[in-house]
Motif scaffolding. Structure first.
Motif, PDB file in Angstrom:
ATOM      1  N   PRO A 114       0.155   4.808   9.390  1.00 43.31           N
ATOM      2  CA  PRO A 114      -1.031   4.702   8.534  1.00 43.31           C
ATOM      3  C   PRO A 114      -0.979   3.472   7.635  1.00 43.31           C
ATOM      4  O   PRO A 114       0.091   2.953   7.316  1.00 43.31           O
ATOM      5  CB  PRO A 114      -0.957   5.978   7.699  1.00 43.31           C
ATOM      6  CG  PRO A 114       0.517   6.255   7.574  1.00 43.31           C
ATOM      7  CD  PRO A 114       1.121   5.804   8.883  1.00 43.31           C
ATOM      8  N   LYS A 115      -2.155   3.011   7.219  1.00 43.60           N
ATOM      9  CA  LYS A 115      -2.231   1.988   6.182  1.00 43.60           C
ATOM     10  C   LYS A 115      -2.027   2.640   4.821  1.00 43.60           C
ATOM     11  O   LYS A 115      -2.251   3.841   4.656  1.00 43.60           O
ATOM     12  CB  LYS A 115      -3.587   1.279   6.228  1.00 43.60           C
ATOM     13  CG  LYS A 115      -3.795   0.398   7.448  1.00 43.60           C
ATOM     14  CD  LYS A 115      -5.111  -0.374   7.356  1.00 43.60           C
ATOM     15  CE  LYS A 115      -5.274  -1.330   8.521  1.00 43.60           C
ATOM     16  NZ  LYS A 115      -6.541  -2.114   8.430  1.00 43.60           N
ATOM     17  N   LEU A 116      -1.596   1.847   3.866  1.00 40.60           N
ATOM     18  CA  LEU A 116      -1.468   2.320   2.490  1.00 40.60           C
ATOM     19  C   LEU A 116      -2.610   1.715   1.683  1.00 40.60           C
ATOM     20  O   LEU A 116      -2.762   0.493   1.637  1.00 40.60           O
ATOM     21  CB  LEU A 116      -0.122   1.919   1.892  1.00 40.60           C
ATOM     22  CG  LEU A 116       1.118   2.475   2.605  1.00 40.60           C
ATOM     23  CD1 LEU A 116       2.386   2.037   1.885  1.00 40.60           C
ATOM     24  CD2 LEU A 116       1.081   3.991   2.724  1.00 40.60           C
ATOM     25  N   GLU A 117      -3.393   2.548   1.036  1.00 43.62           N
ATOM     26  CA  GLU A 117      -4.605   2.095   0.369  1.00 43.62           C
ATOM     27  C   GLU A 117      -4.299   1.046  -0.697  1.00 43.62           C
ATOM     28  O   GLU A 117      -3.537   1.278  -1.627  1.00 43.62           O
ATOM     29  CB  GLU A 117      -5.321   3.279  -0.274  1.00 43.62           C
ATOM     30  CG  GLU A 117      -6.652   2.909  -0.910  1.00 43.62           C
ATOM     31  CD  GLU A 117      -7.362   4.107  -1.516  1.00 43.62           C
ATOM     32  OE1 GLU A 117      -8.438   3.894  -2.103  1.00 43.62           O
ATOM     33  OE2 GLU A 117      -6.847   5.228  -1.413  1.00 43.62           O
ATOM     34  N   GLY A 118      -4.904  -0.147  -0.520  1.00 42.40           N
ATOM     35  CA  GLY A 118      -4.781  -1.221  -1.503  1.00 42.40           C
ATOM     36  C   GLY A 118      -3.435  -1.909  -1.530  1.00 42.40           C
ATOM     37  O   GLY A 118      -3.200  -2.753  -2.401  1.00 42.40           O
ATOM     38  N   LEU A 119      -2.547  -1.583  -0.587  1.00 43.72           N
ATOM     39  CA  LEU A 119      -1.186  -2.108  -0.626  1.00 43.72           C
ATOM     40  C   LEU A 119      -0.813  -2.762   0.699  1.00 43.72           C
ATOM     41  O   LEU A 119      -1.241  -2.321   1.767  1.00 43.72           O
ATOM     42  CB  LEU A 119      -0.190  -0.982  -0.911  1.00 43.72           C
ATOM     43  CG  LEU A 119      -0.187  -0.399  -2.316  1.00 43.72           C
ATOM     44  CD1 LEU A 119       0.580   0.917  -2.330  1.00 43.72           C
ATOM     45  CD2 LEU A 119       0.430  -1.376  -3.313  1.00 43.72           C
ATOM     46  N   PRO A 120       0.021  -3.780   0.651  1.00 41.26           N
ATOM     47  CA  PRO A 120       0.574  -4.343   1.885  1.00 41.26           C
ATOM     48  C   PRO A 120       1.594  -3.380   2.479  1.00 41.26           C
ATOM     49  O   PRO A 120       2.248  -2.617   1.763  1.00 41.26           O
ATOM     50  CB  PRO A 120       1.243  -5.632   1.413  1.00 41.26           C
ATOM     51  CG  PRO A 120       1.601  -5.363  -0.024  1.00 41.26           C
ATOM     52  CD  PRO A 120       0.516  -4.469  -0.554  1.00 41.26           C
ATOM     53  N   ALA A 121       1.751  -3.421   3.783  1.00 48.21           N
ATOM     54  CA  ALA A 121       2.729  -2.564   4.451  1.00 48.21           C
ATOM     55  C   ALA A 121       2.928  -3.075   5.866  1.00 48.21           C
ATOM     56  O   ALA A 121       2.082  -3.786   6.420  1.00 48.21           O
ATOM     57  CB  ALA A 121       2.262  -1.105   4.473  1.00 48.21           C
ATOM     58  N   THR A 122       4.046  -2.700   6.469  1.00 47.55           N
ATOM     59  CA  THR A 122       4.264  -3.024   7.871  1.00 47.55           C
ATOM     60  C   THR A 122       3.275  -2.240   8.730  1.00 47.55           C
ATOM     61  O   THR A 122       2.702  -1.244   8.291  1.00 47.55           O
ATOM     62  CB  THR A 122       5.700  -2.677   8.285  1.00 47.55           C
ATOM     63  OG1 THR A 122       5.954  -1.299   7.996  1.00 47.55           O
ATOM     64  CG2 THR A 122       6.699  -3.550   7.542  1.00 47.55           C
TER      65      THR A 122
END
Length: 736
Positions: A114-122
């Protein structure tokens, strides 16, 4: 799906390539950490928890519940119930109480990430699939839900962690500690490796043996910082580059962080990483959620080097995005050390004319082109052209540079504001400040309140006008000071301590808008050099200026430390003039090129004024960079020398993924008398294959011999015939 659940034992196993991570739901719903290490065939290792030993589980012996809480290896430990080790989660409820009690409720498993809301992530790709486990924890007394998110990568020894906290109650509460990851290791026999330093000497490798008590690195400066990087490795006491077990942790975040190893009374080690709880609070109203940034965890059973190469592969393929993700970056010349603030249109065109003849592909105009800026004491925030310097305007300059066949780049410092600026005169409350207190200056500038959308919108509007006015193909985004007097003119009192995190979210928001609206622009991040060299920034920019220290010899340490977890393709590195502007050292032009070739490569000098000998060397230097850049950018990186242990030499190697070629680079830092050639063993080659060095095609040596017996590197002499301090050479090995 590489996640398994044993219903009988209520045990989870995540498999990431050759790594297993195991947990168990204990009686009463406590989630315990069981195992982290090399993969094992067993479904159940819960005997490792010693639940049949005193202090027994509360269901068996409730009189010693507190002792049980203080020994169980919790996956996400809470504050207030008898676990006196450092906690990952703490709140302050409406009644002023700080205890929380999270228990297992449910879980779900699925392919992807999943993506993380408002945050960078792999992120997942088709080539590197991954599986995600979400475990829902719940505090029935406070009506708080915490979802722990684990993702295991199929082909890399990587597991990522995050958490989402939701208020299910009618009453608000404040989060006072929301870390992203906790791992309890069943040993205290570990070393802790960190990357520390200061301006112009970032990411120095420091290794210390863990001892009883707490050892931590952190930042409370509003950025990840020059002083400490959000990276920690815990390893066997005897681990080195090539052997031993290593656990690497990196925080995908660009603000205040916290990373701590605690050796407890029972000689166990608890490691925690996340947002720094110092001066942090976050108010959660009914139904609101808070997302913790991601922690990347890498396991290696073949030493520190394998850990680094795993980080490199992950970040190159599953963090860095955009047009330049897999491309050679343009060879640029930046005018900062060439001119500082003393330039105009004619001077920049003169530099571009000479640079274009030599094969340099881009001119970058650094600080001083806007407002009325002739020094660092004015104009930040006034992002309009300084006509006194740029006669004819920005478009004229860019067009003239483009006519020479060169691209054009520009410098911004979008997060800052000068007291001497039109923007500050119109909106003094836009600076971060505490009402009634004087503002602290640093580099004669303040920091804009990026928690406010109107501030971000205004700054972005000015940047957009500049970017739309001319053919700009590169941006250097700088940040030259840290945060002080952290207060906002618009946040209510109960939310003021949120500003630290809201500021970072605002920076991410603006970078996201920029990279979305201008996907073809190459963005390079910078913060006084390397103060924000972190994976959060790599999500938005494929390269980061490694350090303001461009001296080739100083860069050996800086780039060595940076490579502990960041790929060389992301390191902004330039050839600069001598004597070097930071340390005053003179080094051969050839050596400066070899060291800069490890990174993105470019020039930071006045090409119209350097010695003719150096100018004449540039075309061949560029040809050499182009020849080897793909190998440097995509190959496996091996550290061979270590300037932190022996400052007389350094060496490193890049090996193609298919083992078909290798680039070996060597720097003789200090010449020593009465010494024979140096024997050096290569790494990463195919043992059964044969290789020849490009300049000796008839001399074939097995990979086994190159790695186990080594090669001889003779003493070198510089061009003046003097003994060879700071000399370098490269060797290119090709598989037969």
């Amino acid at each position: 799906m590489n996640i398994f659940y044993n219903e009988k034992d209520k045990a989870f196993k995540l498999r990431a390539n050759n790594t297993d991570y195991m947990m168990k739901v204990c009686e009463e719903g406590y989630l315990a950490h069981v195992y982290y290490g090399n993969k094992v065939p067993d479904e159940d290792l819960t005997y490792l928890l010693r639940l049949d030993e005193s202090p027994f589980t509360p269901a068996t012996n409730d009189r010693d519940r507190a002792s049980f809480m203080d020994t169980l290896p919790f996956e996400y430990p809470c504050f207030g119930l008898g676990d006196y080790r450092e906690s990952a989660f703490k709140i302050m409820d409406a009644d002023g109480m700080s205890t929380s009690d999270l228990r297992y409720v449910s879980h779900k498993m699925y392919e992807g990430k999943p993506k993380l809301e408002g945050l960078p992530a792999t992120f997942a790709t088709e080539e590197s699939g991954c599986s995600t486990l979400e475990i829902t924890m719940y505090d029935k007394y406070a009506d708080i839900e915490v979802v722990l998110i684990y993702t295991a990568f199929d082909k890399l020894d990587v597991i990522t962690r995050s958490a989402v906290i939701t208020n299910k109650s009618e009453k608000p509460f404040k989060i006072t500690r929301a870390l992203s990851a906790c791992v309890d290791f069943d040993t205290d026999k570990m070393d802790m490796i960190t990357l520390n330093g200061s301006w112009a000497r970032e990411r120095a490798v420091e290794r210390c043996r863990l001892h009883h008590g707490k050892q931590l690195v952190d930042s409370c400066r509003g950025e990840s910082s020059h002083q400490n990087n959000p990276f920690v490795a815990l390893c066997d006491n005897n681990a080195d580059e090539d052997k031993g077990e290593v656990f690497g942790f990196n925080f995908v975040y660009s603000g205040n962080f916290y990373a701590q190893a605690e050796v407890t009374q029972h000689k166990k080690t608890r490691f925690l990483m996340g947002i720094n709880p110092l001066d942090f609070e976050w108010l959660l109203e009914k139904g609101e959620s808070f997302t913790c940034p991601e922690v990347v965890m890498v396991h290696s059973d073949e030493g520190i080097g394998k850990m680094s190469r795993t980080f490199h592969d992950l970040y190159r393929n599953n963090l860095i995005r955009g047009e330049y993700k897999d491309k050679r970056r343009p060879i640029l010349i930046n005018n900062w050390e060439a001119t500082y603030f003393n330039f105009d249109t004619d001077k920049l065109i003169d530099i571009a004319k000479e640079a274009s003849k030599l094969g340099i592909e881009m001119l970058v105009m650094d600080d001083g082109w806007f407002g009325h800026r002739d020094s660092d004491n004015s104009s930040l925030g006034d992002w309009f052209v300084y006509e006194k310097k740029l006669m004819g305007g920005l478009k004229y300059l860019v067009d003239e540079v483009n006519k020479l066949g060169m691209k054009f780049g520009i410098w911004f410092e979008p997060e800052m504001i000068s007291p001497d600026s039109e923007l500050y005169k119109a909106h003094p409350d836009w600076a971060i400040q505490i009402k009634g207190r004087p503002l602290t200056l640093c580099r004669e500038q303040y920091v804009l309140d990026y928690s406010r959308k109107e501030v971000r919108d205004y700054v972005y509007g000015m940047m957009k006008k500049i970017l739309d006015s001319a053919n700009i193909e590169y941006i250097k985004w700088d940040m030259n000071r840290q945060l002080t007097e952290v207060g906002s003119a618009t946040l209510p009192a109960e939310r003021q301590r949120e500003l630290w995190h809201r500021y970072v979210l605002g920076v991410y928001d603006l970078m996201d808008r920029l990279t979305t609206d201008y996907p073809h622009i190459l963005l390079e991040n910078c913060s006084g050099g390397g103060a924000r060299f972190d994976p959060g920034m790599l999500y938005y920019s494929p390269q980061i200026w490694c350090s303001d220290d461009t001296d080739a010899i100083e860069r050996l340490k800086i780039q060595h430390g940076t490579s502990m977890c960041y790929p060389c393709s992301a390191m902004g590195a330039h050839v600069s003039d001598c004597p070097n502007h930071t340390v005053g050292r003179n080094t051969p032009f050839k050596t400066r090129g070899h060291v800069a070739m490890v990174g993105t490569f470019g020039y930071e000098l006045d090409v119209t004024r350097i010695p003719q000998e150096d100018r004449d060397a540039i075309p061949a230097q560029i040809e050499e960079f182009n020849k080897f850049n793909k190998l440097v950018r995509t190959g496996d990186h091996y550290r061979i020398g270590n300037m932190f242990e022996d400052n007389t030499w350094d060496a490193w190697e890049f090996v193609a993924k298919d083992k078909s070629e290798a680039l070996f680079e060597f720097v003789q830092v200090l010449g020593r008398p009465n010494e024979r050639s140096r024997r050096i063993k290569l790494k990463g080659l195919e043992a059964d294959a044969y290789y020849y060095e490009e300049n000796e095609p008839d001399k074939k040596i097995s990979g086994a011999a190159l790695m186990n017996a080594g090669i001889n590197i003779a003493k070198m002499w510089n061009g003046d015939g003097l003994y060879g301090d700071f000399c370098s050479k490269i060797l290119h090995f090709i598989k037969v």
